[in-house]
Design an enzyme around this catalytic site. Structure first.
Site, short mmCIF file in Angstrom:
data_model
loop_
_atom_site.label_atom_id
_atom_site.label_comp_id
_atom_site.label_asym_id
_atom_site.label_seq_id
_atom_site.Cartn_x
_atom_site.Cartn_y
_atom_site.Cartn_z
N CYS A 88 0.92 -1.33 -0.11
CA CYS A 88 0.01 -0.07 0.01
C CYS A 88 0.84 1.47 -0.05
O CYS A 88 1.62 1.58 -0.95
CB CYS A 88 -1.07 -0.01 0.97
SG CYS A 88 -2.44 1.11 1.02
N HIS A 114 -3.17 -5.00 1.16
CA HIS A 114 -2.62 -5.46 2.35
C HIS A 114 -2.56 -6.94 2.62
O HIS A 114 -3.66 -7.53 2.94
CB HIS A 114 -3.18 -4.86 3.70
CG HIS A 114 -3.01 -3.45 3.59
ND1 HIS A 114 -2.13 -2.64 4.78
CD2 HIS A 114 -3.55 -2.32 3.02
CE1 HIS A 114 -2.24 -1.46 4.52
NE2 HIS A 114 -2.95 -1.19 3.55
N GLU A 150 -1.39 -8.58 4.97
CA GLU A 150 -1.78 -8.88 6.31
C GLU A 150 -3.13 -8.80 6.95
O GLU A 150 -3.51 -9.29 7.81
CB GLU A 150 -0.69 -8.09 7.46
CG GLU A 150 -1.11 -6.82 7.52
CD GLU A 150 -1.01 -5.60 6.67
OE1 GLU A 150 -1.24 -4.47 6.80
OE2 GLU A 150 -0.87 -5.96 5.38
#
Length: 204
Positions: A102, A180, A182
């Site tokens: 990002c 993202h 994660e």
């Protein structure tokens, strides 16, 4: 093996303190994803010269959070930009695998003379289209998008509005993802992530 991760910079309002923060999701990713089973994350402090970390790292991730200082001129944004620019230069020189997530992808793209601009409808889940025309749904948490890449980079995936969702350096082990990995729906397609992880193994 350690993978260094840059952190979000925040100002804690109650105590008027500047703090470094890494989302808990990163720990969850390294603990529970088979893709990262051979790695341990190492949060990088902006107060420690990156050269001190470098000998211990197999790769580096520039994480999300904070706008680039070209969009939001603030002390925190500028501090991140300066530190992450040093990391990019190091990885470029040593061919150390580097992944931008990002904001991190935006930083890499900007470093390599790409064009970025504010775009709407990039907060929430949306479709990502790979170069082979396969597509998947991924998370999205950015207000600025990459619209053209510098000559050293090549497109790996786009969004439906043609903004660039993933890219890589043509010659170095440098990748950028606008979603993202994660967070929820961050691993719905791991083709590009696996390409980057393979560069770590090849770089031993």
């Amino acid at each position: 093996m350690f993978i260094g991760i840059t952190q979000r910079l925040i100002e804690e309002e109650k105590y008027k303190e500047l703090r470094e923060a890494l989302a808990l999701e990163w720990g969850d990713l390294f603990s529970n994803s088979a893709l990262f089973k051979d790695f341990i994350p190492l949060a990088l402090s902006y107060e420690i010269d990156f050269k001190r970390y470098a000998p211990y790292l197999k790769a580096v991730i520039l994480s999300g959070g904070n706008d680039l200082s070209i969009f939001k001129e603030s002390f925190l944004s500028k501090k991140r930009d300066i530190y992450e620019e040093k990391i990019i230069k190091y990885c470029l020189k040593t061919n150390t695998p580097l992944l931008g997530i990002c904001r991190g992808a935006q930083m890499i793209a900007y470093f390599f003379n790409s064009s970025l601009q504010m775009l709407s409808n990039h907060v929430g889940n949306h479709k990502v289209i790979l170069n082979d025309e396969n597509s998947f749904i991924s998370n999205s948490f950015h207000n600025y998008a990459i619209v053209n890449l510098g000559k050293d980079l090549e497109i790996l995936a786009i969004a439906e509005d043609q903004s660039i969702e993933a890219f890589k350096h043509k010659d170095k082990n440098i990748f950028g993802l606008m979603w993202h990995i994660e967070r929820k729906n961050g691993l719905n397609n791991t083709k590009i992530l696996k390409q980057w992880l393979n560069t770590i193994k090849e770089n031993k």
